[in-house]
Design an enzyme around this catalytic site. Structure first.
Site, PDB file in Angstrom:
ATOM      1  N   ASN A   1     132.047 -15.331  87.729  1.00 44.18           N
ATOM      2  CA  ASN A   1     132.293 -13.916  87.405  1.00 44.18           C
ATOM      3  C   ASN A   1     132.790 -13.147  88.624  1.00 44.18           C
ATOM      4  O   ASN A   1     133.658 -12.289  88.513  1.00 44.18           O
ATOM      5  CB  ASN A   1     131.024 -13.273  86.841  1.00 44.18           C
ATOM      6  CG  ASN A   1     130.868 -13.555  85.362  1.00 44.18           C
ATOM      7  OD1 ASN A   1     131.647 -13.050  84.548  1.00 44.18           O
ATOM      8  ND2 ASN A   1     129.904 -14.385  85.011  1.00 44.18           N
TER       9      ASN A   1
ATOM     10  N   ARG B   1     117.922 -12.643  91.315  1.00 42.01           N
ATOM     11  CA  ARG B   1     116.668 -11.998  91.720  1.00 42.01           C
ATOM     12  C   ARG B   1     116.600 -10.595  91.129  1.00 42.01           C
ATOM     13  O   ARG B   1     117.635  -9.957  90.919  1.00 42.01           O
ATOM     14  CB  ARG B   1     116.607 -11.900  93.247  1.00 42.01           C
ATOM     15  CG  ARG B   1     116.298 -13.217  93.921  1.00 42.01           C
ATOM     16  CD  ARG B   1     116.322 -13.079  95.423  1.00 42.01           C
ATOM     17  NE  ARG B   1     115.369 -12.120  95.942  1.00 42.01           N
ATOM     18  CZ  ARG B   1     114.059 -12.347  96.082  1.00 42.01           C
ATOM     19  NH1 ARG B   1     113.552 -13.501  95.757  1.00 42.01           N
ATOM     20  NH2 ARG B   1     113.256 -11.408  96.561  1.00 42.01           N
TER      21      ARG B   1
ATOM     22  N   HIS C   1     125.425  -9.932  81.425  1.00 43.07           N
ATOM     23  CA  HIS C   1     124.350 -10.719  80.810  1.00 43.07           C
ATOM     24  C   HIS C   1     124.956 -11.531  79.663  1.00 43.07           C
ATOM     25  O   HIS C   1     125.705 -10.975  78.854  1.00 43.07           O
ATOM     26  CB  HIS C   1     123.279  -9.754  80.294  1.00 43.07           C
ATOM     27  CG  HIS C   1     122.132 -10.444  79.651  1.00 43.07           C
ATOM     28  ND1 HIS C   1     121.139 -11.063  80.386  1.00 43.07           N
ATOM     29  CD2 HIS C   1     121.819 -10.649  78.346  1.00 43.07           C
ATOM     30  CE1 HIS C   1     120.263 -11.605  79.552  1.00 43.07           C
ATOM     31  NE2 HIS C   1     120.660 -11.373  78.315  1.00 43.07           N
TER      32      HIS C   1
END
Ligand code: GRF
Length: 220
Positions: A14, A91, A109
Site C-alpha cells: 500500500n 501497532r 483496513h
C-alpha cells in the site's frame, strides 16, 4: 502541497501504491518520510528504491508505547509532516500520537468497516458468509478501526473462495482506494460532521468514482 509521512511494518504494497500516486504530476501531496518499526520490513527497500527518505524506529528500543510514538512524532514533525498514512503498520498508536495529528491520520483496513474490525478479517468475512467484502480507508481515532470512513471499495466473495484468494482480490482494490482517498483528503474534499466524513464532490463525479471502486467479479 501537503507533506505525508507513511508508517509501515511489513511488505509495504500500500505504501508503494501511495508513493507511485504521489509521483504523478498534480497530486496534492508528497511523501516526506517512511518510518518502519521493524528493521527488516520489505517496504523500506521499496521506498528507498523510489528515492524516499526512510527511518527505522524500533519499538523494542522504547520502554512504553508513548516513548516510541514520541520518537516517531519528533521525526515526522522535523520533516513538516501534516498527514500520516498507516500502511500495514501493525501497532496501536497511543493517544499522544493521535492527538498530535488530529483527524489527519489515515488507515486502510481490508474489510468493509464497521464489519470485521481487528485482525484476520478476510477469514472472518468468509466465516460469516457475507456476499461482499472489500476495504476501507478511514481516519484514525483512539479506538481500533473506528474513525470516520473516508471511502470504501467492494469486491465479491465466491462460494469456493479461500482466505488467500480473497485477500489478493481485496488488496488489488486497496492499491486503488488508498491513493484516491489520500488525494481527496489532501484536497480538503472531506468535511467532518460528527462521526461522519462527508465527501463534497458532485454526484456525477461520485458515481464515476464508485464505478472504479466496486468489483462485480469480472476482474476476479
Ligand atoms: C493490508 O491488507 C492493509 O489493509 C492492512 O495491512 C495490510 C498491509 O499490506 N492494514 P501491505 O504492507 O500494504 O502490503
Amino acid at each position: 502541497m501537503k507533506k505525508v509521512g507513511i508508517l509501515i511494518s511489513g511488505r509495504g504494497s500500500n505504501m508503494t501504491a501511495l508513493l507511485e500516486a504521489m509521483k504523478e504530476p498534480g497530486f496534492p501531496a508528497s511523501c516526506a518520510l517512511v518510518i518502519s518499526n521493524i528493521a527488516s520490513a520489505e517496504g523500506l527497500s521499496r521506498a528507498e528504491a523510489m528515492g524516499v527518505k526512510t527511518m527505522v524506529i524500533d519499538h523494542k528500543a522504547s520502554k512504553t508505547r508513548e516513548e516510541h510514538d514520541a520518537k516517531m512524532i519528533e521525526a515526522l514533525k522535523a520533516e513538516g509532516v501534516e498527514i500520516v498514512c498507516l500502511a500495514g503498520y501493525m501497532r496501536l498508536l497511543s493517544p499522544l500520537f493521535i492527538r498530535t495529528f488530529p483527524n489527519a491520520i489515515l488507515n486502510i483496513h481490508p474489510a468493509l468497516l464497521p464489519s470485521f474490525p481487528g485482525l484476520h478479517v478476510q477469514a472472518k468475512a468468509l466465516e460469516a458468509g457475507v456476499a461482499f467484502s472489500g476495504c476501507t480507508v478511514h481516519l484514525v481515532d483512539e479506538l481500533c478501526d473506528n474513525g470516520p470512513i473516508l471511502l470504501q471499495a467492494a469486491v465479491p466473495i465466491y462460494p469456493d473462495d479461500t482466505e488467500e484468494a480473497l485477500s489478493g482480490r481485496i488488496l488489488k482494490y486497496e492499491h486503488r482506494l488508498y491513493p484516491i482517498s489520500l488525494k481527496l483528503f489532501a484536497e480538503g474534499k472531506f468535511k467532518l460532521c460528527g462521526s461522519r466524513a462527508r465527501l463534497s464532490i458532485d454526484r456525477d463525479e461520485y458515481q464515476r468514482l464508485l464505478q472504479s471502486l466496486v468489483s462485480l467479479g469480472d476482474d476476479q
